[in-house]
Scaffold this motif. Structure first.
Motif, PDB file in Angstrom:
ATOM      1  N   PHE A 166       0.831  -1.199   0.000  1.00 57.04           N
ATOM      2  CA  PHE A 166       0.000   0.000   0.000  1.00 57.04           C
ATOM      3  C   PHE A 166       0.872   1.257   0.000  1.00 57.04           C
ATOM      4  CE2 PHE A 166      -4.398  -1.490   1.695  1.00 57.04           C
ATOM      5  CZ  PHE A 166      -4.400  -2.496   0.757  1.00 57.04           C
ATOM      6  N   CYS A 167       1.911   1.232   0.820  1.00 58.05           N
ATOM      7  CA  CYS A 167       2.831   2.377   0.877  1.00 58.05           C
ATOM      8  C   CYS A 167       3.549   2.553  -0.458  1.00 58.05           C
ATOM      9  CB  CYS A 167       3.837   2.179   2.002  1.00 58.05           C
ATOM     10  SG  CYS A 167       4.985   3.547   2.218  1.00 58.05           S
ATOM     11  N   PHE A 168       3.972   1.437  -1.058  1.00 57.16           N
ATOM     12  CA  PHE A 168       4.643   1.484  -2.362  1.00 57.16           C
ATOM     13  C   PHE A 168       3.723   2.094  -3.414  1.00 57.16           C
ATOM     14  CE2 PHE A 168       5.340  -0.573  -6.504  1.00 57.16           C
ATOM     15  CZ  PHE A 168       6.632  -0.141  -6.769  1.00 57.16           C
ATOM     16  N   MET A 169       2.466   1.654  -3.447  1.00 59.29           N
ATOM     17  CA  MET A 169       1.517   2.178  -4.428  1.00 59.29           C
ATOM     18  C   MET A 169       1.276   3.666  -4.224  1.00 59.29           C
ATOM     19  SD  MET A 169      -1.373  -0.787  -5.081  1.00 59.29           S
ATOM     20  CE  MET A 169      -1.660  -1.236  -3.378  1.00 59.29           C
ATOM     21  N   TYR A 170       1.223   4.107  -2.970  1.00 62.30           N
ATOM     22  CA  TYR A 170       1.003   5.536  -2.702  1.00 62.30           C
ATOM     23  C   TYR A 170       2.197   6.363  -3.166  1.00 62.30           C
ATOM     24  CZ  TYR A 170      -0.168   9.796  -0.146  1.00 62.30           C
ATOM     25  OH  TYR A 170      -0.460  11.107   0.202  1.00 62.30           O
ATOM     26  N   ILE A 171       3.409   5.873  -2.913  1.00 65.11           N
ATOM     27  CA  ILE A 171       4.612   6.594  -3.365  1.00 65.11           C
ATOM     28  C   ILE A 171       4.637   6.672  -4.893  1.00 65.11           C
ATOM     29  CG2 ILE A 171       7.133   6.484  -3.490  1.00 65.11           C
ATOM     30  CD1 ILE A 171       7.058   5.252  -0.657  1.00 65.11           C
ATOM     31  N   MET A 172       4.302   5.562  -5.548  1.00 66.01           N
ATOM     32  CA  MET A 172       4.257   5.553  -7.014  1.00 66.01           C
ATOM     33  C   MET A 172       3.186   6.507  -7.538  1.00 66.01           C
ATOM     34  SD  MET A 172       6.631   3.641  -8.184  1.00 66.01           S
ATOM     35  CE  MET A 172       6.099   3.431  -9.875  1.00 66.01           C
ATOM     36  N   THR A 173       2.059   6.572  -6.835  1.00 67.80           N
ATOM     37  CA  THR A 173       0.989   7.505  -7.222  1.00 67.80           C
ATOM     38  C   THR A 173       1.474   8.945  -7.138  1.00 67.80           C
ATOM     39  OG1 THR A 173      -0.755   5.996  -6.475  1.00 67.80           O
ATOM     40  CG2 THR A 173      -1.328   8.325  -6.626  1.00 67.80           C
ATOM     41  N   LEU A 174       2.133   9.289  -6.030  1.00 68.88           N
ATOM     42  CA  LEU A 174       2.647  10.653  -5.859  1.00 68.88           C
ATOM     43  C   LEU A 174       3.681  10.991  -6.924  1.00 68.88           C
ATOM     44  CD1 LEU A 174       3.082  10.843  -1.964  1.00 68.88           C
ATOM     45  CD2 LEU A 174       1.198  11.745  -3.335  1.00 68.88           C
ATOM     46  N   LEU A 175       4.635  10.074  -7.152  1.00 67.11           N
ATOM     47  CA  LEU A 175       5.706  10.341  -8.112  1.00 67.11           C
ATOM     48  C   LEU A 175       5.164  10.397  -9.541  1.00 67.11           C
ATOM     49  CD1 LEU A 175       8.589   8.072  -6.739  1.00 67.11           C
ATOM     50  CD2 LEU A 175       8.427  10.557  -6.617  1.00 67.11           C
ATOM     51  N   GLY A 176       4.364   9.401  -9.920  1.00 67.27           N
ATOM     52  CA  GLY A 176       3.869   9.324 -11.294  1.00 67.27           C
ATOM     53  C   GLY A 176       2.986  10.493 -11.679  1.00 67.27           C
ATOM     54  N   ASN A 177       2.017  10.806 -10.834  1.00 63.87           N
ATOM     55  CA  ASN A 177       1.105  11.903 -11.155  1.00 63.87           C
ATOM     56  C   ASN A 177       1.791  13.257 -11.070  1.00 63.87           C
ATOM     57  OD1 ASN A 177      -1.785  10.771 -11.552  1.00 63.87           O
ATOM     58  ND2 ASN A 177      -1.026   9.646  -9.782  1.00 63.87           N
ATOM     59  N   SER A 178       2.733  13.413 -10.147  1.00 67.68           N
ATOM     60  CA  SER A 178       3.492  14.672 -10.065  1.00 67.68           C
ATOM     61  C   SER A 178       4.335  14.867 -11.315  1.00 67.68           C
ATOM     62  CB  SER A 178       4.385  14.675  -8.820  1.00 67.68           C
ATOM     63  OG  SER A 178       3.606  14.609  -7.643  1.00 67.68           O
ATOM     64  N   MET A 179       4.944  13.772 -11.818  1.00 65.16           N
ATOM     65  CA  MET A 179       5.723  13.847 -13.054  1.00 65.16           C
ATOM     66  C   MET A 179       4.855  14.280 -14.227  1.00 65.16           C
ATOM     67  SD  MET A 179       8.969  13.234 -13.032  1.00 65.16           S
ATOM     68  CE  MET A 179      10.264  12.554 -12.016  1.00 65.16           C
ATOM     69  N   VAL A 180       3.665  13.677 -14.335  1.00 66.65           N
ATOM     70  CA  VAL A 180       2.756  14.046 -15.425  1.00 66.65           C
ATOM     71  C   VAL A 180       2.366  15.521 -15.322  1.00 66.65           C
ATOM     72  CG1 VAL A 180       0.432  13.689 -16.354  1.00 66.65           C
ATOM     73  CG2 VAL A 180       1.850  11.722 -15.781  1.00 66.65           C
ATOM     74  N   LEU A 181       2.044  15.966 -14.117  1.00 63.83           N
ATOM     75  CA  LEU A 181       1.664  17.367 -13.915  1.00 63.83           C
ATOM     76  C   LEU A 181       2.789  18.322 -14.310  1.00 63.83           C
ATOM     77  CD1 LEU A 181      -0.288  17.522 -10.528  1.00 63.83           C
ATOM     78  CD2 LEU A 181      -1.087  18.304 -12.751  1.00 63.83           C
ATOM     79  N   LEU A 182       4.000  18.039 -13.839  1.00 65.82           N
ATOM     80  CA  LEU A 182       5.131  18.903 -14.138  1.00 65.82           C
ATOM     81  C   LEU A 182       5.470  18.885 -15.627  1.00 65.82           C
ATOM     82  CD1 LEU A 182       7.453  18.152 -11.086  1.00 65.82           C
ATOM     83  CD2 LEU A 182       6.321  20.322 -11.595  1.00 65.82           C
ATOM     84  N   ALA A 183       5.393  17.697 -16.246  1.00 68.26           N
ATOM     85  CA  ALA A 183       5.692  17.594 -17.677  1.00 68.26           C
ATOM     86  C   ALA A 183       4.724  18.429 -18.502  1.00 68.26           C
ATOM     87  CB  ALA A 183       5.650  16.130 -18.114  1.00 68.26           C
TER      88      ALA A 183
END
Length: 321
Positions: free
Chosen positions: A33-50
């Motif tokens: 669950f923690c891994f999925m949350y970290i991936m969610t934060l990183l992945g969506n933040s990357m998309v937003l910044l890109a």
């Protein structure tokens, strides 16, 4: 029950059980669950910044994708930190108001995401079926209006439901057999007839999901018909790749949501922990997979993320020097 007794009872906090029957495994369950949350934060933040930093991505389609990323971040953050608190620290207590605020965010942004997915299907319909009208139909101001309309629609239909739910007396028990304030699990604790709120939530869910699904299906049906008429095979494949990305997100959202909802309504003989795990994974898996699907299937998003990573790597090297 008198009004005073009701208000006194409703001021007491609830207790989240976590995953019933698997309390001894909470620490191990928290790892994925923690891994999925970290991936969610990183992945969506990357998309937003890109999308934010790359001017070539300042188009309506990518604006809708960035809004979906914002929804994913809000959606996950409303649930996962408290869930991990239950798993790690045994922090089960959640205030009465906090519980319904969490529920409000979950349901509101579920409705908002459905509206954004509908807007994305409309965007692809115009781009493929009426390309000459695309720039005049989907202007920047209209995409902003569509986003605000989706948010207003979600909040306006969920506010009455929250008023109905908070007006009920909760005197059976304060223990919620779930890892977050799931609607049906909380309603079962009421010691008054919840039929009005149940009817309202059923009507709203049916109208929202039903209406959006019909229009999305119609849009992609028209898109498929137009794509099959394109003379170039390369153009057909390009259009299908872009639409395939959107369809993957739509299926993940609607099929997962319906599965979670029906398992909460009808147990089908499943153990309680299975129902809770399905509901938990529905809230965590789509927000994690959405940016991965974009990264795999959409070349423009891939290139934008690589540019962003290149800039960040260059910045870190220059700082080190």
């Amino acid at each position: 029950m008198s009004t005073n007794n009701r208000s006194n009872t409703n001021s007491l906090p609830f207790l989240l059980m976590g995953i019933p029957g698997l309390e001894a495994l909470h620490m191990w369950i928290s790892i994925p669950f923690c891994f999925m949350y970290i991936m969610t934060l990183l992945g969506n933040s990357m998309v937003l910044l890109a999308v934010r930093l790359d001017k070539s991505l300042h188009e309506p389609m990518y604006c809708f994708i960035s809004r979906l990323a914002v929804i994913n971040l809000i959606f996950s953050t409303a649930v996962v930190p408290k869930m991990l608190g239950v798993f790690w620290l045994d922090s089960r207590k959640i205030g009465f108001e906090a519980c319904f605020i969490q529920m409000f965010f979950i349901h509101t942004f579920t409705a908002v995401e459905s509206g954004v997915l509908l807007a994305m299907s409309f965007d692809r319909y115009i781009a493929i079926c009426n390309p000459l009208r695309y720039t005049t139909t989907l202007t920047s101001s209209r995409t902003i209006q569509i986003g605000l309309l989706s948010l207003a629609r979600g909040a306006s239909v969920m506010t009455p439901l929250m008023c109905l739910l908070t007006s009920l007396p909760y005197c059976k028990t304060r223990v919620i057999p779930h890892s977050y304030c799931e609607h049906m699990a909380v309603v079962e604790l009421a010691c008054a007839d919840p039929s009005v709120s149940d009817l309202y939530s059923l009507i709203v869910a049916t109208l929202l999901v039903g209406t959006d699904s019909v229009f999305i299906t119609f849009s992609y049906g028209m898109i498929l018909r137009s794509v099959m008429r394109l003379p170039s095979q390369e153009a057909r494949l390009k259009a299908l790749r872009t639409c395939g990305c959107h369809v993957s997100i739509i299926l993940l959202f609607y099929v997962g949501g319906l599965l979670s909802m029906y398992l909460q309504m009808f147990s089908f003989g499943l153990a309680p922990h299975v129902q809770v795990l399905v509901a938990d994974f529905y809230l965590m898996v789509p927000p994690m997979l959405n940016p991965l699907i974009y990264g795999i299937k959409m070349k423009q998003i891939q290139e934008g993320i690589f540019k962003l990573l290149g800039k960040l790597a260059g910045l870190s090297i220059s700082q080190a020097d």
